[in-house]
Enzyme design. Sequence first.
Site, PDB file in Angstrom:
ATOM      1  CE  LYS A 281      -0.398  -0.329   5.108  1.00  0.00           C
ATOM      2  NZ  LYS A 281      -1.331  -0.746   6.082  1.00  0.00           N
TER       3      LYS A 281
ATOM      4  NE  ARG B 110      -6.596   0.429  11.014  1.00  0.00           N
ATOM      5  CZ  ARG B 110      -5.455   0.176  10.452  1.00  0.00           C
ATOM      6  NH1 ARG B 110      -4.396   1.138  10.688  1.00  0.00           N
ATOM      7  NH2 ARG B 110      -4.915  -0.821  10.132  1.00  0.00           N
TER       8      ARG B 110
ATOM      9  CG  MET C 106       9.349  23.644   0.658  1.00  0.00           C
ATOM     10  SD  MET C 106       8.311  24.707  -0.425  1.00  0.00           S
ATOM     11  CE  MET C 106       7.395  25.896   0.727  1.00  0.00           C
TER      12      MET C 106
ATOM     13  CE1 TYR D  62      13.338  31.598   5.076  1.00  0.00           C
ATOM     14  CE2 TYR D  62      13.397  29.269   4.862  1.00  0.00           C
ATOM     15  CZ  TYR D  62      13.014  30.599   4.380  1.00  0.00           C
ATOM     16  OH  TYR D  62      12.514  30.784   3.000  1.00  0.00           O
TER      17      TYR D  62
END
Length: 347
Positions: free
Chosen positions: A31, A122, A291, A242
Amino acid sequence: MGLTIDLAAIAANWKALAARAPGARPGAVVKADAYGLGAARVAPALYAAGARHFFVALAAEGRAIRPLLGDDASIFVLSGLMPGQDLTGLIPVLNSAEQFFRDRALRPRGGFAIQLDSGMNRLGMEPAEWAAIRAEALSARTAAGQGPALVMSHLMCADEPGHPANAAQLAAFREMAMGVTAPLSLSATGGILLGADYHFDVTRPGIGLYGGDPFAEARPVVTLALEVIQTRSVAAGEAVGYGCTWTAARPSRIATVAAGYADGLLRALSGKSVPLWAGDRSAPIVGRVSMDLITVDVTDLPDVPAALEILNARQTVDDLAARAGTIGYEILTSLGPRYPRDWRAAE
Ligand SMILES: *Cc1c(COP(=O)(O)O)cnc(C)c1O
Protein backbone atom coordinates in the site's frame (compact mmCIF):
# COMPACT_ATOMS: atom_id res chain seq x y z
CA MET A 1 22.44 10.83 -6.24
CA GLY A 2 18.82 10.63 -5.15
CA LEU A 3 16.98 7.67 -3.72
CA THR A 4 18.41 4.20 -4.30
CA ILE A 5 16.05 1.33 -3.53
CA ASP A 6 17.58 -2.10 -3.10
CA LEU A 7 15.04 -4.58 -4.52
CA ALA A 8 17.34 -7.49 -3.64
CA ALA A 9 17.24 -6.40 0.01
CA ILE A 10 13.42 -6.18 -0.11
CA ALA A 11 13.25 -9.72 -1.52
CA ALA A 12 15.74 -10.92 1.12
CA ASN A 13 13.69 -9.31 3.90
CA TRP A 14 10.53 -10.98 2.53
CA LYS A 15 12.26 -14.37 2.60
CA ALA A 16 13.62 -13.75 6.11
CA LEU A 17 10.13 -12.88 7.39
CA ALA A 18 8.72 -15.92 5.58
CA ALA A 19 11.24 -18.06 7.44
CA ARG A 20 9.97 -16.61 10.74
CA ALA A 21 6.50 -18.00 10.01
CA PRO A 22 7.27 -21.31 8.30
CA GLY A 23 3.73 -22.65 8.57
CA ALA A 24 2.16 -19.68 6.77
CA ARG A 25 2.19 -18.34 3.24
CA PRO A 26 3.92 -14.96 3.34
CA GLY A 27 2.04 -12.08 1.76
CA ALA A 28 3.34 -8.61 0.97
CA VAL A 29 1.83 -5.24 1.86
CA VAL A 30 2.48 -2.75 -0.94
CA LYS A 31 0.00 0.00 0.00
CA ALA A 32 0.95 3.68 -0.29
CA ASP A 33 3.11 2.93 -3.33
CA ALA A 34 4.99 0.22 -1.43
CA TYR A 35 5.61 2.55 1.52
CA GLY A 36 6.81 5.25 -0.85
CA LEU A 37 9.37 3.07 -2.64
CA GLY A 38 7.47 2.38 -5.88
CA ALA A 39 4.88 -0.40 -6.01
CA ALA A 40 5.37 -0.78 -9.77
CA ARG A 41 8.92 -1.99 -9.08
CA VAL A 42 8.53 -3.52 -5.65
CA ALA A 43 5.45 -5.69 -6.29
CA PRO A 44 6.91 -7.48 -9.35
CA ALA A 45 10.18 -8.06 -7.45
CA LEU A 46 8.23 -9.67 -4.60
CA TYR A 47 6.18 -11.71 -7.08
CA ALA A 48 9.45 -12.96 -8.58
CA ALA A 49 10.62 -13.85 -5.06
CA GLY A 50 7.46 -15.94 -4.62
CA ALA A 51 4.81 -13.69 -3.06
CA ARG A 52 1.27 -14.40 -4.24
CA HIS A 53 -0.83 -12.46 -1.67
CA PHE A 54 -0.57 -8.69 -2.11
CA PHE A 55 -2.30 -6.08 0.04
CA VAL A 56 -3.08 -2.49 -0.95
CA ALA A 57 -5.16 0.15 0.82
CA LEU A 58 -7.14 1.42 -2.16
CA ALA A 59 -8.66 -0.04 -5.32
CA ALA A 60 -6.65 2.37 -7.48
CA GLU A 61 -3.44 1.01 -5.97
CA GLY A 62 -4.57 -2.51 -6.82
CA ARG A 63 -5.48 -1.59 -10.39
CA ALA A 64 -2.02 -0.05 -10.87
CA ILE A 65 -0.18 -3.28 -10.02
CA ARG A 66 -2.71 -5.82 -11.42
CA PRO A 67 -1.19 -5.88 -14.94
CA LEU A 68 2.33 -6.24 -13.49
CA LEU A 69 1.64 -9.50 -11.64
CA GLY A 70 0.75 -13.00 -12.79
CA ASP A 71 -2.87 -14.21 -12.74
CA ASP A 72 -2.05 -16.42 -9.76
CA ALA A 73 -1.41 -13.33 -7.60
CA SER A 74 -4.28 -12.25 -5.33
CA ILE A 75 -4.52 -8.51 -4.68
CA PHE A 76 -6.50 -7.67 -1.55
CA VAL A 77 -7.96 -4.17 -1.17
CA LEU A 78 -7.95 -3.38 2.56
CA SER A 79 -10.52 -0.57 2.36
CA GLY A 80 -13.04 -3.04 0.96
CA LEU A 81 -15.65 -2.04 -1.55
CA MET A 82 -16.77 1.57 -1.76
CA PRO A 83 -19.76 2.63 -3.85
CA GLY A 84 -19.13 2.82 -7.58
CA GLN A 85 -15.73 1.13 -7.45
CA ASP A 86 -14.45 -1.23 -10.12
CA LEU A 87 -12.65 -4.14 -8.46
CA THR A 88 -12.17 -6.33 -11.50
CA GLY A 89 -9.24 -8.60 -10.80
CA LEU A 90 -9.02 -7.44 -7.17
CA ILE A 91 -10.33 -8.91 -3.92
CA PRO A 92 -12.12 -6.50 -1.58
CA VAL A 93 -11.58 -7.03 2.13
CA LEU A 94 -15.16 -6.48 3.29
CA ASN A 95 -15.14 -4.59 6.56
CA SER A 96 -18.82 -4.34 7.41
CA ALA A 97 -22.16 -5.96 6.67
CA GLU A 98 -22.89 -2.96 4.49
CA GLN A 99 -19.83 -3.69 2.35
CA PHE A 100 -20.76 -7.37 2.31
CA PHE A 101 -24.20 -6.66 0.82
CA ARG A 102 -22.78 -4.12 -1.63
CA ASP A 103 -20.32 -6.78 -2.81
CA ARG A 104 -23.02 -9.46 -3.01
CA ALA A 105 -24.84 -7.36 -5.58
CA LEU A 106 -21.70 -7.37 -7.77
CA ARG A 107 -20.69 -11.01 -7.46
CA PRO A 108 -19.71 -13.18 -9.33
CA ARG A 109 -17.11 -10.56 -10.27
CA GLY A 110 -14.66 -12.55 -8.18
CA GLY A 111 -13.67 -13.48 -4.67
CA PHE A 112 -13.95 -11.50 -1.49
CA ALA A 113 -12.24 -11.46 1.90
CA ILE A 114 -13.59 -10.61 5.33
CA GLN A 115 -12.03 -8.41 7.97
CA LEU A 116 -13.02 -9.05 11.59
CA ASP A 117 -12.48 -6.49 14.33
CA SER A 118 -10.62 -8.27 17.13
CA GLY A 119 -10.30 -5.11 19.20
CA MET A 120 -8.59 -2.34 17.25
CA ASN A 121 -11.86 -0.58 16.46
CA ARG A 122 -10.62 0.73 13.14
CA LEU A 123 -11.89 -1.58 10.41
CA GLY A 124 -13.73 -4.87 10.37
CA MET A 125 -16.90 -6.58 11.56
CA GLU A 126 -17.66 -6.80 15.24
CA PRO A 127 -18.80 -10.15 16.64
CA ALA A 128 -22.55 -9.48 16.34
CA GLU A 129 -22.24 -8.16 12.80
CA TRP A 130 -20.16 -11.17 11.81
CA ALA A 131 -22.59 -13.57 13.44
CA ALA A 132 -25.40 -12.08 11.37
CA ILE A 133 -23.78 -12.64 7.96
CA ARG A 134 -21.37 -15.45 8.75
CA ALA A 135 -23.43 -18.36 7.38
CA GLU A 136 -24.13 -16.57 4.14
CA ALA A 137 -20.51 -15.42 3.76
CA LEU A 138 -19.05 -18.88 4.36
CA SER A 139 -21.38 -20.52 1.85
CA ALA A 140 -21.25 -17.80 -0.82
CA ARG A 141 -20.32 -19.08 -4.27
CA THR A 142 -17.88 -16.94 -6.23
CA ALA A 143 -15.82 -17.36 -9.36
CA ALA A 144 -12.97 -18.24 -7.02
CA GLY A 145 -14.84 -21.00 -5.18
CA GLN A 146 -16.92 -21.15 -2.04
CA GLY A 147 -16.70 -18.65 0.79
CA PRO A 148 -14.12 -15.93 1.48
CA ALA A 149 -10.61 -16.07 0.02
CA LEU A 150 -9.28 -14.87 3.39
CA VAL A 151 -10.63 -14.04 6.84
CA MET A 152 -8.37 -11.57 8.59
CA SER A 153 -7.92 -9.19 11.49
CA HIS A 154 -5.21 -6.73 12.52
CA LEU A 155 -3.21 -6.27 15.72
CA MET A 156 -2.96 -2.86 17.36
CA CYS A 157 0.09 -3.35 19.62
CA ALA A 158 2.16 -6.02 17.86
CA ASP A 159 5.32 -3.91 18.07
CA GLU A 160 5.11 -4.24 21.88
CA PRO A 161 5.47 -8.00 22.49
CA GLY A 162 4.49 -7.73 26.15
CA HIS A 163 1.32 -5.74 25.56
CA PRO A 164 -1.80 -7.53 26.85
CA ALA A 165 -3.79 -6.42 23.78
CA ASN A 166 -1.90 -9.01 21.69
CA ALA A 167 -3.18 -12.04 23.60
CA ALA A 168 -6.63 -10.47 23.91
CA GLN A 169 -6.87 -9.90 20.16
CA LEU A 170 -5.56 -13.40 19.44
CA ALA A 171 -8.28 -14.88 21.65
CA ALA A 172 -10.97 -12.69 20.08
CA PHE A 173 -9.86 -13.61 16.55
CA ARG A 174 -9.77 -17.33 17.37
CA GLU A 175 -13.24 -17.13 18.81
CA MET A 176 -14.69 -15.33 15.79
CA ALA A 177 -12.85 -17.57 13.31
CA MET A 178 -13.84 -20.83 14.99
CA GLY A 179 -15.10 -23.33 12.42
CA VAL A 180 -14.03 -21.16 9.48
CA THR A 181 -12.19 -23.24 6.88
CA ALA A 182 -11.10 -20.27 4.74
CA PRO A 183 -7.45 -19.21 5.14
CA LEU A 184 -6.91 -16.98 8.19
CA SER A 185 -4.57 -14.01 8.58
CA LEU A 186 -3.75 -11.93 11.65
CA SER A 187 -0.15 -10.76 11.54
CA ALA A 188 1.74 -7.90 9.96
CA THR A 189 5.50 -7.55 10.61
CA GLY A 190 5.12 -7.18 14.37
CA GLY A 191 2.74 -10.13 14.68
CA ILE A 192 5.08 -12.41 12.73
CA LEU A 193 7.72 -11.74 15.39
CA LEU A 194 5.29 -12.61 18.22
CA GLY A 195 5.55 -16.31 17.41
CA ALA A 196 3.72 -19.24 15.88
CA ASP A 197 0.39 -18.66 17.66
CA TYR A 198 -0.02 -15.49 15.64
CA HIS A 199 0.90 -16.82 12.19
CA PHE A 200 -2.24 -18.64 10.95
CA ASP A 201 -2.32 -19.27 7.16
CA VAL A 202 -1.22 -16.02 5.52
CA THR A 203 1.02 -13.24 6.92
CA ARG A 204 0.96 -9.58 5.88
CA PRO A 205 4.41 -8.03 6.35
CA GLY A 206 4.87 -4.42 5.28
CA ILE A 207 7.47 -2.31 7.09
CA GLY A 208 9.82 -5.24 7.68
CA LEU A 209 10.16 -5.71 3.90
CA TYR A 210 11.33 -2.11 3.62
CA GLY A 211 13.99 -2.33 6.30
CA GLY A 212 12.07 -0.88 9.24
CA ASP A 213 11.38 -1.66 12.90
CA PRO A 214 10.27 -3.85 14.53
CA PHE A 215 12.12 -6.28 12.21
CA ALA A 216 15.53 -5.56 13.69
CA GLU A 217 17.37 -7.99 11.39
CA ALA A 218 16.04 -6.36 8.22
CA ARG A 219 18.56 -5.50 5.54
CA PRO A 220 18.56 -1.75 4.91
CA VAL A 221 16.69 -0.93 1.71
CA VAL A 222 17.07 2.80 1.02
CA THR A 223 20.02 5.07 0.45
CA LEU A 224 19.23 8.75 0.05
CA ALA A 225 22.04 10.96 -1.24
CA LEU A 226 21.48 14.71 -1.43
CA GLU A 227 23.33 16.79 -4.00
CA VAL A 228 25.51 19.63 -2.70
CA ILE A 229 24.47 22.77 -4.61
CA GLN A 230 26.78 25.33 -3.03
CA THR A 231 29.50 25.56 -0.38
CA ARG A 232 30.47 28.77 1.42
CA SER A 233 32.73 30.05 4.17
CA VAL A 234 31.01 31.56 7.18
CA ALA A 235 32.83 33.72 9.74
CA ALA A 236 32.44 33.16 13.49
CA GLY A 237 29.32 35.02 14.61
CA GLU A 238 27.42 34.71 11.30
CA ALA A 239 24.00 33.01 11.31
CA VAL A 240 22.76 30.31 8.90
CA GLY A 241 19.18 29.83 7.71
CA TYR A 242 15.68 30.93 8.67
CA GLY A 243 15.21 32.36 12.14
CA CYS A 244 18.98 32.69 12.79
CA THR A 245 18.73 29.55 14.92
CA TRP A 246 22.40 28.60 14.38
CA THR A 247 25.39 30.87 14.61
CA ALA A 248 28.91 29.80 13.71
CA ALA A 249 31.13 29.55 16.79
CA ARG A 250 34.25 29.31 14.59
CA PRO A 251 35.08 30.00 10.96
CA SER A 252 33.03 27.33 9.19
CA ARG A 253 32.34 25.72 5.82
CA ILE A 254 28.62 25.34 5.12
CA ALA A 255 27.30 23.09 2.34
CA THR A 256 23.74 23.53 1.08
CA VAL A 257 22.06 20.35 -0.17
CA ALA A 258 19.04 20.03 -2.46
CA ALA A 259 16.20 18.59 -0.35
CA GLY A 260 13.97 19.80 2.44
CA TYR A 261 10.73 19.25 4.24
CA ALA A 262 8.82 19.21 0.94
CA ASP A 263 10.79 16.02 0.25
CA GLY A 264 9.87 14.39 3.54
CA LEU A 265 12.96 15.51 5.46
CA LEU A 266 10.86 16.86 8.27
CA ARG A 267 11.38 20.36 9.65
CA ALA A 268 11.45 18.69 13.07
CA LEU A 269 14.97 17.50 12.13
CA SER A 270 16.19 21.11 12.60
CA GLY A 271 18.54 21.98 15.45
CA LYS A 272 19.39 18.39 16.37
CA SER A 273 22.81 18.04 14.70
CA VAL A 274 21.48 15.14 12.63
CA PRO A 275 24.47 13.74 10.71
CA LEU A 276 24.75 13.53 6.93
CA TRP A 277 27.28 11.05 5.67
CA ALA A 278 30.23 11.06 3.28
CA GLY A 279 31.57 7.53 3.44
CA ASP A 280 32.32 6.86 7.11
CA ARG A 281 32.55 10.55 8.00
CA SER A 282 29.62 12.67 9.02
CA ALA A 283 28.70 16.34 9.10
CA PRO A 284 25.79 17.77 11.09
CA ILE A 285 22.72 19.59 9.82
CA VAL A 286 22.83 23.18 11.14
CA GLY A 287 20.10 25.79 11.11
CA ARG A 288 16.54 25.07 10.06
CA VAL A 289 15.50 22.53 7.48
CA SER A 290 13.69 24.61 4.85
CA MET A 291 11.30 23.54 2.11
CA ASP A 292 13.86 22.62 -0.54
CA LEU A 293 17.22 23.05 1.18
CA ILE A 294 19.27 21.86 4.14
CA THR A 295 22.49 23.44 5.42
CA VAL A 296 25.30 21.24 6.72
CA ASP A 297 28.45 22.13 8.67
CA VAL A 298 31.17 20.42 6.62
CA THR A 299 34.07 22.22 8.32
CA ASP A 300 35.54 18.98 9.66
CA LEU A 301 35.31 17.02 6.39
CA PRO A 302 38.62 16.82 4.51
CA ASP A 303 36.83 17.84 1.31
CA VAL A 304 33.26 18.51 0.28
CA PRO A 305 31.72 15.60 -1.65
CA ALA A 306 29.27 16.02 -4.54
CA ALA A 307 26.53 14.53 -2.35
CA LEU A 308 25.85 13.75 1.31
CA GLU A 309 23.77 10.79 2.46
CA ILE A 310 20.95 11.20 4.96
CA LEU A 311 19.68 7.59 4.79
CA ASN A 312 21.98 4.58 4.48
CA ALA A 313 23.05 1.50 6.41
CA ARG A 314 24.50 3.77 9.13
CA GLN A 315 21.43 5.95 9.49
CA THR A 316 18.20 4.02 8.93
CA VAL A 317 14.67 5.32 8.51
CA ASP A 318 14.10 4.51 12.20
CA ASP A 319 17.20 6.46 13.27
CA LEU A 320 15.97 9.47 11.32
CA ALA A 321 12.43 8.99 12.63
CA ALA A 322 13.67 8.94 16.23
CA ARG A 323 15.38 12.30 15.68
CA ALA A 324 12.18 13.77 14.25
CA GLY A 325 9.86 12.28 16.87
CA THR A 326 8.06 9.94 14.48
CA ILE A 327 8.26 6.38 13.11
CA GLY A 328 10.12 4.88 10.16
CA TYR A 329 6.81 4.31 8.34
CA GLU A 330 6.21 8.06 8.20
CA ILE A 331 9.74 8.86 7.02
CA LEU A 332 9.43 6.32 4.18
CA THR A 333 5.96 7.30 3.02
CA SER A 334 6.85 11.02 3.13
CA LEU A 335 9.92 10.81 0.91
CA GLY A 336 8.11 12.53 -1.92
CA PRO A 337 8.30 12.54 -5.70
CA ARG A 338 11.20 14.93 -6.33
CA TYR A 339 14.11 12.54 -5.82
CA PRO A 340 15.53 10.73 -8.81
CA ARG A 341 14.81 7.08 -7.98
CA ASP A 342 17.09 4.20 -8.85
CA TRP A 343 15.88 0.65 -8.24
CA ARG A 344 18.69 -1.83 -7.87
CA ALA A 345 17.48 -5.05 -9.42
CA ALA A 346 16.89 -8.14 -7.40
CA GLU A 347 19.62 -10.67 -8.07
C1 LIG B 1 -0.37 -1.67 6.93
C2 LIG B 1 -0.97 -2.98 7.27
C3 LIG B 1 -0.17 -4.13 7.34
C4 LIG B 1 1.34 -4.09 7.30
O1 LIG B 1 1.82 -3.63 8.54
P1 LIG B 1 3.38 -3.51 8.86
O2 LIG B 1 3.41 -3.08 10.28
O3 LIG B 1 3.91 -2.45 7.95
O4 LIG B 1 4.00 -4.82 8.62
C5 LIG B 1 -0.81 -5.35 7.49
N1 LIG B 1 -2.15 -5.43 7.63
C6 LIG B 1 -2.94 -4.34 7.59
C7 LIG B 1 -4.40 -4.50 7.74
C8 LIG B 1 -2.39 -3.08 7.43
O5 LIG B 1 -3.17 -2.00 7.43
